[in-house]
Design a protein around this motif. Structure first.
Motif, mmCIF file in Angstrom:
data_model
loop_
_atom_site.group_PDB
_atom_site.id
_atom_site.type_symbol
_atom_site.label_atom_id
_atom_site.label_comp_id
_atom_site.label_asym_id
_atom_site.label_seq_id
_atom_site.Cartn_x
_atom_site.Cartn_y
_atom_site.Cartn_z
ATOM 1 N N LYS A 28 11.052 9.144 -1.053
ATOM 2 C CA LYS A 28 10.300 9.567 0.125
ATOM 3 C C LYS A 28 9.563 8.379 0.726
ATOM 4 O O LYS A 28 9.392 8.259 1.926
ATOM 5 N N PRO A 140 10.206 20.112 -5.134
ATOM 6 C CA PRO A 140 9.594 20.591 -3.888
ATOM 7 C C PRO A 140 8.182 21.136 -4.101
ATOM 8 O O PRO A 140 7.283 20.872 -3.294
ATOM 9 N N GLU A 141 7.984 21.886 -5.179
ATOM 10 C CA GLU A 141 6.666 22.443 -5.454
ATOM 11 C C GLU A 141 5.676 21.342 -5.816
ATOM 12 O O GLU A 141 4.505 21.391 -5.408
ATOM 13 N N ARG A 143 5.832 18.173 -4.817
ATOM 14 C CA ARG A 143 5.513 17.456 -3.568
ATOM 15 C C ARG A 143 4.494 18.234 -2.733
ATOM 16 O O ARG A 143 3.565 17.649 -2.163
ATOM 17 N N ALA A 144 4.687 19.542 -2.649
ATOM 18 C CA ALA A 144 3.754 20.347 -1.863
ATOM 19 C C ALA A 144 2.345 20.277 -2.440
ATOM 20 O O ALA A 144 1.355 20.169 -1.705
#
Length: 260
Positions: A28, A140-141, A143-144
């Motif tokens: 990222k 994803p979780e 990163r969130a």
């Protein structure tokens, strides 16, 4: 940028998960061109001859900033150590999360694992890695939690409930004073290294707690350690008296770790 704390027994794959996180967050970074990702590995710190968890904490603190991501690759077995790392992230104004790696096996030269509890603010948000290392982390979780969540708010002592926070800190100060006094009294009464000193102190709760005395210790040293512990606690005042027994137990762990 945030702090990621890994937790687990030896052989649970923490270092592999740390590299997985570094690669994912670095990917990222390549699109944005600003974010750096650091891994603070307990094994590397120990190999450098530094002083155990204190050196690990100091290295994480040195790297922690609003811009970079810091991943602590360590056992993090003790909740008191996880609390200290949480306080570092709060003081730096950055979010943090905990990743528990299941599996592995206890080791005689490591403390027992105190299982994380997501009800504790220093263990939340908590993610459990798949037991199979071939399965990916819930990236994803994670990163969130790291990039879409606001950092912890300023201390309540500076905002909404100054009297309650001040009262709680006064109680914690008194509790730790009484614990230091009890340990000094036990030594005056003949407690020797290798002996378990029971703490019958108001505020510790009904569960029996104490400290295994590893060596003679002076009042000056105990007072210095007490001040250090209170400085961490003041970064996030508790919300009420129900936290006193838990913080008292963490103070005992802090003493045990620093009086080896």
């Amino acid at each position: 940028m945030p702090l990621v704390v890994l937790c687990g027994l030896p052989g649970s794959g923490k270092s592999r998960r740390a590299e997985e996180l570094r690669a994912a967050l670095r990917a990222k970074e390549e699109s944005g061109g600003e974010r750096r990702v650091f891994v603070v590995a307990e094994a590397e710190v120990a190999a450098g001859g530094s002083g155990g968890r204190a050196a690990l904490r100091a290295e994480a603190e040195r790297l922690l900033s609003r811009r970079d991501v810091v991943i602590v690759d360590a056992g993090s077995e003790l909740k008191s150590f996880r609390y200290e790392l949480y306080c570092l992230s709060k003081h730096a104004g950055t979010p943090h999360c905990l990743v528990l790696c299941p599996g592995g096996a206890p080791c005689s030269d490591r403390p027992p694992l105190e299982a994380p509890d997501s009800r504790n603010r220093w263990d939340w948000p908590l993610f459990v890695a798949p037991a199979d290392l071939a399965e990916p982390l819930p990236l994803p979780e994670i990163r969130a939690a790291l990039f879409e969540r606001c950092p912890p708010p300023p201390n309540k002592s500076t905002r909404s409930q100054p009297l309650q926070a001040a009262g709680f800190l006064h109680q914690l100060d008194r509790l730790t004073q009484d614990m230091v006094a009890a340990l000094m009294a036990a030594q005056r009464n003949g407690a020797q290294p290798g002996q378990f000193v029971s703490m019958a102190v108001d505020g510790l709760g009904q569960e029996a707690q104490g400290l295994l005395l590893s060596r003679p210790v002076s009042l000056a040293e105990l007072s210095r350690l007490r001040r250090q512990f209170l400085s961490y606690a003041k970064m996030h005042p508790g919300e009420g008296e129900e936290n006193l027994p838990q913080l008292g137990g963490m103070f005992l762990q802090y003493l045990s770790r620093n009086l080896q």
